[in-house]
Enzyme design. Structure first.
Site, PDB file in Angstrom:
ATOM      1  CD  GLU A  22      -2.872   1.352   0.414  1.00  0.00           C
ATOM      2  OE1 GLU A  22      -2.433   1.606  -0.723  1.00  0.00           O
ATOM      3  OE2 GLU A  22      -4.071   1.441   0.701  1.00  0.00           O
ATOM      4  CG  ASP A  23      -0.864   4.735  -1.615  1.00  0.00           C
ATOM      5  OD1 ASP A  23      -1.523   4.221  -0.679  1.00  0.00           O
ATOM      6  OD2 ASP A  23      -1.410   5.430  -2.492  1.00  0.00           O
TER       7      ASP A  23
ATOM      8  CG  ASP B   5      -4.969   9.593   5.788  1.00  0.00           C
ATOM      9  OD1 ASP B   5      -4.205  10.281   6.462  1.00  0.00           O
ATOM     10  OD2 ASP B   5      -6.039  10.026   5.317  1.00  0.00           O
TER      11      ASP B   5
ATOM     12  CG  PHE C 266      -2.530  15.782   0.565  1.00  0.00           C
ATOM     13  CD1 PHE C 266      -3.542  14.917   0.920  1.00  0.00           C
ATOM     14  CD2 PHE C 266      -2.121  15.834  -0.768  1.00  0.00           C
ATOM     15  CE1 PHE C 266      -4.158  14.116  -0.037  1.00  0.00           C
ATOM     16  CE2 PHE C 266      -2.738  15.036  -1.725  1.00  0.00           C
ATOM     17  CZ  PHE C 266      -3.753  14.185  -1.348  1.00  0.00           C
TER      18      PHE C 266
ATOM     19  NE  ARG D   2      -2.602   8.234  -9.580  1.00  0.00           N
ATOM     20  CZ  ARG D   2      -3.295   7.973  -8.472  1.00  0.00           C
ATOM     21  NH1 ARG D   2      -2.686   7.516  -7.409  1.00  0.00           N
ATOM     22  NH2 ARG D   2      -4.593   8.172  -8.429  1.00  0.00           N
TER      23      ARG D   2
HETATM   24  P1  IMP Z   1      -7.134   5.357   4.637  1.00  0.00           P
HETATM   25  O1  IMP Z   1      -5.960   4.792   5.389  1.00  0.00           O
HETATM   26  O2  IMP Z   1      -8.273   4.414   4.463  1.00  0.00           O
HETATM   27  O3  IMP Z   1      -7.573   6.682   5.209  1.00  0.00           O
HETATM   28  O4  IMP Z   1      -6.768   5.716   3.168  1.00  0.00           O
HETATM   29  C1  IMP Z   1      -5.581   5.613   2.601  1.00  0.00           C
HETATM   30  C2  IMP Z   1      -5.704   6.101   1.163  1.00  0.00           C
HETATM   31  O5  IMP Z   1      -6.010   7.502   1.107  1.00  0.00           O
HETATM   32  C3  IMP Z   1      -4.389   5.936   0.486  1.00  0.00           C
HETATM   33  O6  IMP Z   1      -4.286   4.672  -0.137  1.00  0.00           O
HETATM   34  C4  IMP Z   1      -4.362   7.094  -0.474  1.00  0.00           C
HETATM   35  O7  IMP Z   1      -4.964   6.721  -1.705  1.00  0.00           O
HETATM   36  C5  IMP Z   1      -5.183   8.167   0.174  1.00  0.00           C
HETATM   37  N1  IMP Z   1      -4.321   9.154   0.890  1.00  0.00           N
HETATM   38  C6  IMP Z   1      -4.221   9.319   2.225  1.00  0.00           C
HETATM   39  N2  IMP Z   1      -3.344  10.290   2.541  1.00  0.00           N
HETATM   40  C7  IMP Z   1      -2.855  10.750   1.357  1.00  0.00           C
HETATM   41  C8  IMP Z   1      -1.865  11.756   1.027  1.00  0.00           C
HETATM   42  O8  IMP Z   1      -1.249  12.441   1.863  1.00  0.00           O
HETATM   43  N3  IMP Z   1      -1.643  11.937  -0.305  1.00  0.00           N
HETATM   44  C9  IMP Z   1      -2.282  11.214  -1.280  1.00  0.00           C
HETATM   45  N4  IMP Z   1      -3.198  10.262  -1.003  1.00  0.00           N
HETATM   46  C10 IMP Z   1      -3.489  10.022   0.306  1.00  0.00           C
HETATM   47 MG    MG Z   2      -4.528   4.175  -2.066  1.00  0.00          MG
END
Ligand code: IMP
Ligand code: MG
Length: 173
Positions: free
Chosen positions: A97-98, A101, A150, A163
């Site tokens: 995963e990238d 959050d 962000f 990206r």
């Molecule tokens: P979460 O952990 O379910 O809130 O979501 C994670 C996803 O939100 C990631 O896979 C990203 O696609 C997106 N995301 C969260 N923070 C960022 C950020 O700082 N930049 C770009 N995308 C983000």
């Molecule tokens: Mg994502």
């Protein structure tokens, strides 16, 4: 107005850390095979770089999920937009995963994947923003813990842009 991107983690730093992760994962999975699940779109850049640095056999599959809810905050439900091609039965699954959050995406996705009876599921995330966590979600492998900003690059986008940056940056208006 065009936004500016300030470097948070250089390409050298990111690449070095991915090499560390690859080495650690290769050691932990010695004698096993990894079935890597890349979470699209953001995880694609990281998943490829990570896979290249893993020395045990790796197969790879792709999944596109979106969390849907009331606008800006996700309700925590996760919708599978593009499902995996392969079954997970008896596989050692490693999710690439990238960023983690709020934690909601993986918090909801992992139980769904366990229903497919893999041998194991671990998570490797390039970035983590622990201050933003709304549900408990800790990756087994984390590249960098970053502050609540962000970020873009290395697969992460701002309105579908950036990206392709080879480093991690912070968007400034
Ligand atoms: P979460 O952990 O379910 O809130 O979501 C994670 C996803 O939100 C990631 O896979 C990203 O696609 C997106 N995301 C969260 N923070 C960022 C950020 O700082 N930049 C770009 N995308 C983000
Ligand atoms: Mg994502």
């Amino acid at each position: 107005m065009k936004e500016k991107v300030k470097v948070l983690l250089t390409e050298t730093e990111v690449d070095a850390r991915i090499s560390d992760l690859g080495a650690q994962i290769s050691k932990d999975y010695e004698g096993k095979e990894i079935h890597m699940i890349c979470i699209l779109k953001g995880g694609a850049f990281f998943a490829c770089e990570l896979a290249k640095r893993i020395t045990v056999p790796v197969s790879i599959d792709f999944m596109y999920v979106s969390s849907y809810g009331n606008g800006t905050t996700s309700s925590g439900n996760v919708k599978i937009v593009k499902d995996l091609d392969e079954p997970l039965l008896d596989k050692e699954v490693l999710i690439a995963e990238d960023i983690i959050d709020s934690g909601r995406t993986l918090h909801h996705l992992i139980p769904l994947l366990y229903k497919r009876k893999p041998k194991s599921i671990r998570v490797c995330t390039l970035l983590s923003k622990p201050e933003r966590r709304e549900v408990e979600m800790e990756a087994d492998y984390t590249g960098f813990t970053i502050p609540d900003e962000f970020v873009v690059g290395y697969g992460l986008d701002y309105a579908q842009k950036y990206r392709n940056l080879p480093y991690i940056g912070v968007v400034e208006q």
